[in-house]
Design a protein around this motif. Structure first.
Motif, PDB file in Angstrom:
ATOM      1  N   GLY A   1       0.661  -1.280  -0.017  1.00 42.36           N
ATOM      2  CA  GLY A   1      -0.060   0.027   0.011  1.00 42.36           C
ATOM      3  C   GLY A   1       0.959   1.335  -0.185  1.00 42.36           C
ATOM      4  N   THR A   2       0.138   2.378   0.434  1.00 36.59           N
ATOM      5  CA  THR A   2       0.841   3.818   0.035  1.00 36.59           C
ATOM      6  C   THR A   2       0.677   4.190   1.536  1.00 36.59           C
ATOM      7  OG1 THR A   2       0.143   3.993  -1.784  1.00 36.59           O
ATOM      8  CG2 THR A   2       0.679   6.195  -0.720  1.00 36.59           C
ATOM      9  N   PHE A   3       1.692   4.834   2.176  1.00 34.99           N
ATOM     10  CA  PHE A   3       1.806   5.164   3.522  1.00 34.99           C
ATOM     11  C   PHE A   3       2.188   6.609   3.752  1.00 34.99           C
ATOM     12  CE2 PHE A   3       2.457   0.652   3.245  1.00 34.99           C
ATOM     13  CZ  PHE A   3       1.461   0.188   3.940  1.00 34.99           C
ATOM     14  N   SER A   4       1.423   7.295   4.278  1.00 33.72           N
ATOM     15  CA  SER A   4       1.883   8.929   4.552  1.00 33.72           C
ATOM     16  C   SER A   4       2.352   9.285   5.845  1.00 33.72           C
ATOM     17  CB  SER A   4       0.810   9.630   4.033  1.00 33.72           C
ATOM     18  OG  SER A   4       0.612   9.243   2.777  1.00 33.72           O
ATOM     19  N   GLY A   5       3.160  10.186   5.926  1.00 36.61           N
ATOM     20  CA  GLY A   5       3.595  10.630   7.272  1.00 36.61           C
ATOM     21  C   GLY A   5       4.891  10.298   7.620  1.00 36.61           C
ATOM     22  N   LEU A   6       5.449  11.439   8.363  1.00 39.72           N
ATOM     23  CA  LEU A   6       6.814  11.170   9.038  1.00 39.72           C
ATOM     24  C   LEU A   6       6.731  10.116  10.384  1.00 39.72           C
ATOM     25  CD1 LEU A   6       9.776  11.913   9.465  1.00 39.72           C
ATOM     26  CD2 LEU A   6       8.949  13.763  10.616  1.00 39.72           C
ATOM     27  N   GLU A   7       5.561  10.023  10.991  1.00 39.15           N
ATOM     28  CA  GLU A   7       5.541   9.261  12.133  1.00 39.15           C
ATOM     29  C   GLU A   7       5.543   7.704  11.548  1.00 39.15           C
ATOM     30  OE1 GLU A   7       2.055  10.707  14.269  1.00 39.15           O
ATOM     31  OE2 GLU A   7       2.943  12.450  14.743  1.00 39.15           O
ATOM     32  N   TRP A   8       4.706   7.463  10.507  1.00 40.19           N
ATOM     33  CA  TRP A   8       4.614   6.036   9.942  1.00 40.19           C
ATOM     34  C   TRP A   8       6.060   5.766   9.413  1.00 40.19           C
ATOM     35  CZ3 TRP A   8       6.266   3.674   5.499  1.00 40.19           C
ATOM     36  CH2 TRP A   8       6.039   2.483   5.641  1.00 40.19           C
ATOM     37  N   GLN A   9       6.948   6.905   8.740  1.00 40.51           N
ATOM     38  CA  GLN A   9       8.380   6.499   8.373  1.00 40.51           C
ATOM     39  C   GLN A   9       9.026   5.915   9.544  1.00 40.51           C
ATOM     40  OE1 GLN A   9       8.918   6.679   5.144  1.00 40.51           O
ATOM     41  NE2 GLN A   9       6.681   7.407   4.484  1.00 40.51           N
ATOM     42  N   ILE A  10       9.215   6.719  10.655  1.00 40.75           N
ATOM     43  CA  ILE A  10       9.880   6.450  11.688  1.00 40.75           C
ATOM     44  C   ILE A  10       9.566   5.197  12.325  1.00 40.75           C
ATOM     45  CG2 ILE A  10      10.828   7.278  13.753  1.00 40.75           C
ATOM     46  CD1 ILE A  10      12.074   8.552  11.356  1.00 40.75           C
ATOM     47  N   GLN A  11       8.278   4.799  12.385  1.00 39.00           N
ATOM     48  CA  GLN A  11       7.892   3.738  13.171  1.00 39.00           C
ATOM     49  C   GLN A  11       7.850   2.442  12.094  1.00 39.00           C
ATOM     50  OE1 GLN A  11       6.406   3.218  16.359  1.00 39.00           O
ATOM     51  NE2 GLN A  11       6.377   1.229  15.802  1.00 39.00           N
ATOM     52  N   HIS A  12       7.946   2.712  11.023  1.00 38.03           N
ATOM     53  CA  HIS A  12       8.397   1.510  10.000  1.00 38.03           C
ATOM     54  C   HIS A  12       9.845   1.306  10.345  1.00 38.03           C
ATOM     55  CE1 HIS A  12       8.480  -0.922   6.750  1.00 38.03           C
ATOM     56  NE2 HIS A  12       9.585  -0.334   6.150  1.00 38.03           N
ATOM     57  N   SER A  13      10.649   2.313  10.294  1.00 35.32           N
ATOM     58  CA  SER A  13      12.075   1.906  10.672  1.00 35.32           C
ATOM     59  C   SER A  13      12.241   1.145  12.006  1.00 35.32           C
ATOM     60  CB  SER A  13      12.885   3.201  10.602  1.00 35.32           C
ATOM     61  OG  SER A  13      12.826   3.881   9.364  1.00 35.32           O
ATOM     62  N   ARG A  14      11.660   1.586  12.786  1.00 32.75           N
ATOM     63  CA  ARG A  14      11.924   0.846  14.388  1.00 32.75           C
ATOM     64  C   ARG A  14      11.395  -0.615  14.142  1.00 32.75           C
ATOM     65  NH1 ARG A  14      12.418   4.666  18.476  1.00 32.75           N
ATOM     66  NH2 ARG A  14      11.581   6.661  18.030  1.00 32.75           N
ATOM     67  N   GLU A  15      10.139  -0.768  13.675  1.00 34.80           N
ATOM     68  CA  GLU A  15       9.686  -2.195  13.455  1.00 34.80           C
ATOM     69  C   GLU A  15      10.708  -2.979  12.647  1.00 34.80           C
ATOM     70  OE1 GLU A  15       5.848  -1.677  11.949  1.00 34.80           O
ATOM     71  OE2 GLU A  15       4.947  -0.791  13.866  1.00 34.80           O
ATOM     72  N   SER A  16      11.223  -2.335  11.593  1.00 33.76           N
ATOM     73  CA  SER A  16      11.996  -3.145  10.648  1.00 33.76           C
ATOM     74  C   SER A  16      13.476  -3.512  11.349  1.00 33.76           C
ATOM     75  CB  SER A  16      12.640  -2.253   9.430  1.00 33.76           C
ATOM     76  OG  SER A  16      11.321  -2.094   8.731  1.00 33.76           O
ATOM     77  N   ASP A  17      13.820  -2.706  12.286  1.00 31.99           N
ATOM     78  CA  ASP A  17      15.046  -2.980  12.925  1.00 31.99           C
ATOM     79  C   ASP A  17      14.792  -3.998  14.052  1.00 31.99           C
ATOM     80  OD1 ASP A  17      17.769  -2.469  14.264  1.00 31.99           O
ATOM     81  OD2 ASP A  17      16.597  -1.790  16.129  1.00 31.99           O
TER      82      ASP A  17
END
Length: 66
Positions: free
Chosen positions: A46-62
């Motif tokens: 899908g398509t994901f918007s917002g800075l908060e989502w980007q950072i949360q995605h990075s945390r979860e990927s880590d």
């Protein structure tokens, strides 16, 4: 439009910072690399918007790769 050597250098520096901040979980510095309201398109998810989502995605990927 052709990229200048200076443009290419700036892009490579941005990519290097993105990788470094991601690898070392420096989420505050990582957030500073993004536009005010970024959008990411991930095929099949899908398509994901917002800075908060980007950072949360990075945390979860880590967490998934640690």
């Amino acid at each position: 439009m052709s990229l200048t050597p200076a443009d290419k250098f700036e892009i490579s520096e941005l990519l290097a910072k993105f990788c470094y901040y991601s690898d070392f979980c420096d989420y505050e510095a990582l957030a500073g690399l993004f536009a005010e309201n970024p959008t990411t398109v991930i095929d099949g998810m899908g398509t994901f918007s917002g800075l908060e989502w980007q950072i949360q995605h990075s945390r979860e990927s880590d967490q998934q790769t640690s």
